[in-house]
Design an enzyme around this catalytic site. Structure first.
Site, PDB file in Angstrom:
ATOM      1  N   LYS A 239       0.814  -1.216   0.000  1.00 13.12           N
ATOM      2  CA  LYS A 239       0.000   0.000   0.000  1.00 13.12           C
ATOM      3  C   LYS A 239       0.846   1.264   0.000  1.00 13.12           C
ATOM      4  O   LYS A 239       0.469   2.272  -0.587  1.00 13.12           O
ATOM      5  CB  LYS A 239      -0.922   0.011   1.221  1.00 13.12           C
ATOM      6  CG  LYS A 239      -2.046  -1.003   1.160  1.00 13.12           C
ATOM      7  CD  LYS A 239      -2.924  -0.881   2.398  1.00 13.12           C
ATOM      8  CE  LYS A 239      -4.051  -1.895   2.378  1.00 13.12           C
ATOM      9  NZ  LYS A 239      -4.901  -1.795   3.583  1.00 13.12           N
ATOM     10  N   ARG A 240       2.002   1.213   0.667  1.00 16.97           N
ATOM     11  CA  ARG A 240       2.804   2.431   0.776  1.00 16.97           C
ATOM     12  C   ARG A 240       3.409   2.869  -0.558  1.00 16.97           C
ATOM     13  O   ARG A 240       3.900   3.988  -0.681  1.00 16.97           O
ATOM     14  CB  ARG A 240       3.906   2.252   1.818  1.00 16.97           C
ATOM     15  CG  ARG A 240       4.941   1.196   1.481  1.00 16.97           C
ATOM     16  CD  ARG A 240       5.872   0.946   2.669  1.00 16.97           C
ATOM     17  NE  ARG A 240       6.816  -0.111   2.397  1.00 16.97           N
ATOM     18  CZ  ARG A 240       7.971   0.063   1.786  1.00 16.97           C
ATOM     19  NH1 ARG A 240       8.306   1.265   1.351  1.00 16.97           N
ATOM     20  NH2 ARG A 240       8.798  -0.946   1.591  1.00 16.97           N
TER      21      ARG A 240
END
Length: 467
Positions: A239-240
């Site tokens: 996600k990052r």
């Protein structure tokens, strides 16, 4: 051989990029060889599986256009079948009950790690494991003690694992529910899966599953383990790193064809070709051409591909996807120009459909104010006279089409001895609210006569009020 592939996600989250690529490669292989592509939902993790995640997976597959020939099948609907197979393995001596407690297993693990040994079950119940009324027990598969498991992997090449490296894995929990490695084996066997195409994070599971299949006398499928996808920093994509959910790409204005084209090139190639239609992907795809090393996700390249597809796809197709984004802005696209015409006018300057939708709002909705910088430069003393003259000429136009509108601007420019910019730019800001739009004649034609005249009047009043 009849080719049957499957995509088997666990519904514990959205459909992510890695899963979408696995689905794509499995789909392509089945389509190329006239086979069957199955969607299977592996939802036996009852604590983490959710209907919301199931819906997200189905939505993602639909948006990508990865149609399946059978399914979706749900593992939770087949518990009776799994229990039958577990009992078969027990009856034929290939599985046993293990009554070792969690404390015992944790102590064993601690001792093994202290002795720098690989943590694994020591087989305490292997030869004496029976069911005892009232005593909690799991069921373990009796893995062969000798020999090796050879995986002729279609991507990684031959992988050899010694059986002594594999412990007796749990195939049923204390409550009788089956574990992942058991359910996968049963489903692959029952569905006659010929090719298991999945991420290489499953390589450790494969020799265990092959041993269970052998114990059941089943035909082994061919295995192809796809390398992982990395972020720009070399770490596993997460996600990052930005958008990793398939539907997030939809939300950010990407066309499904652009994402599919990008995903197919993550680890696969066909010469130096970069742009592939779906038909070309099916024609050229071969597992032998999949690279065994990890690929890096590059958002800039995906954005470039998306712009290419916006520019070169059928405008009607792009318009269908644009319609959703227009709707997200609270706009009914039937209240303004045809979206196909909007696509044709805006596609050159729009890298995403989000950009295209945002840049097209003024065609459908009136605006309250002007871009400050554009107004300061273009809606000044003297510009009101230009706009009033344009209003007069536009009012007399019978056929509202771009050639006639262009001629009006030329006529006013010559009559007032002004450069085209001194006429077109105040007009653009007046009707769009900013200094950016498609060609002014196209913009006028799309906007329509009534809105054009009303907005010119509004701009004239604005100039008078601030000067």
């Amino acid at each position: 051989m009849t080719i049957t592939t499957r995509f088997a996600p666990s519904p514990t989250g959205y459909l992510h990029v890695g899963g979408a690529r696995t689905a794509l490669f499995s789909w392509l292989y089945a389509r190329k060889h006239g086979g069957t592509f199955i969607l299977r939902i592996e939802d036996t993790d009852l604590e983490r599986s959710t209907q919301e995640s199931v819906d997200a997976i189905l939505q993602g597959m639909t948006w990508l256009g990865l149609d399946y020939d059978a399914g979706p099948f749900y593992q939770t609907h087949h518990f009776d079948r799994y229990k039958e197979i577990i009992q078969t393995l027990i009856d034929q001596g290939d599985a046993y009950y293990c009554t070792c407690s969690k404390d015992e297993l944790e102590q064993l693990r601690t001792e093994q790690m202290a002795n720098k040994q690989k943590p694994r079950y020591n087989g305490k119940c292997r030869n004496s494991g029976k069911a005892h009324p009232g005593v909690e027990a799991v069921v373990r598969f009796k893995n062969p003690l000798d020999g090796v498991v050879t995986i002729p992997d279609l991507v990684k090449g031959e992988i050899v694992v010694a059986n002594k490296e594999l412990d007796d894995l749990i195939i049923a929990r204390t409550d009788g529910t089956p574990t992942y490695n058991l359910t996968v084996v049963v489903d692959d066997m029952d569905m006659a899966i010929s090719h298991v195409i999945r991420g290489d994070d499953h390589i450790n599971n494969t020799p265990r599953q092959m041993n269970i299949l052998n114990a059941l006398g089943a035909t082994l499928p061919h295995y192809a383990h796809l390398p992982m996808i990395l972020g720009s920093d070399g770490a596993r994509l997460s996600k990052r790193h930005g958008a990793v959910s398939v539907m997030q790409f939809r939300d950010e204005g990407y066309l499904p064809e652009a994402l599919l084209n990008y995903l197919v090139r993550l680890g696969w190639s066909h010469g130096d070709q970069e742009i592939f239609s779906i038909d070309e992907m099916v024609e050229y795809f071969e597992l032998a051409d999949v690279n065994g090393s990890a690929s890096t996700f590059n958002m800039e390249k995906l954005l470039w591909l998306n712009h290419h597809y916006i520019m070169h796809s059928d405008p009607a197709h792009v318009a269908r996807h644009l319609s959703w984004h227009i709707g997200q802005l609270g706009i009914d696209p039937t209240t303004g120009p045809d979206l196909v015409d909007i696509v044709k006018a805006q596609r050159e300057r729009s890298k995403t459909l989000v950009e295209m939708a945002a840049a097209s709002v003024y065609f459908y909705q009136d605006f309250d104010g002007y871009d400050e910088k554009a107004a300061k430069k273009n809606l000044t003393v003297g510009a009101d006279a230009v706009l009033m003259r344009l209003h007069e000429e536009f009012t007399a136009v019978a056929e509202w089409e771009k050639e006639a509108l262009h001629q009006v601007i030329m006529t006013v420019s010559e009559a007032m001895a002004l450069g085209m910019g001194k006429v077109a730019q105040p007009l653009r800001v007046a009707i769009c609210g900013s200094a950016v739009s498609p060609a002014i004649d196209i913009t006028l034609a799309l906007l329509g006569k009534e809105k054009t005249l009303t907005r010119i009047e509004k701009a004239v009043n604005y100039i008078k009020s601030v000067n």
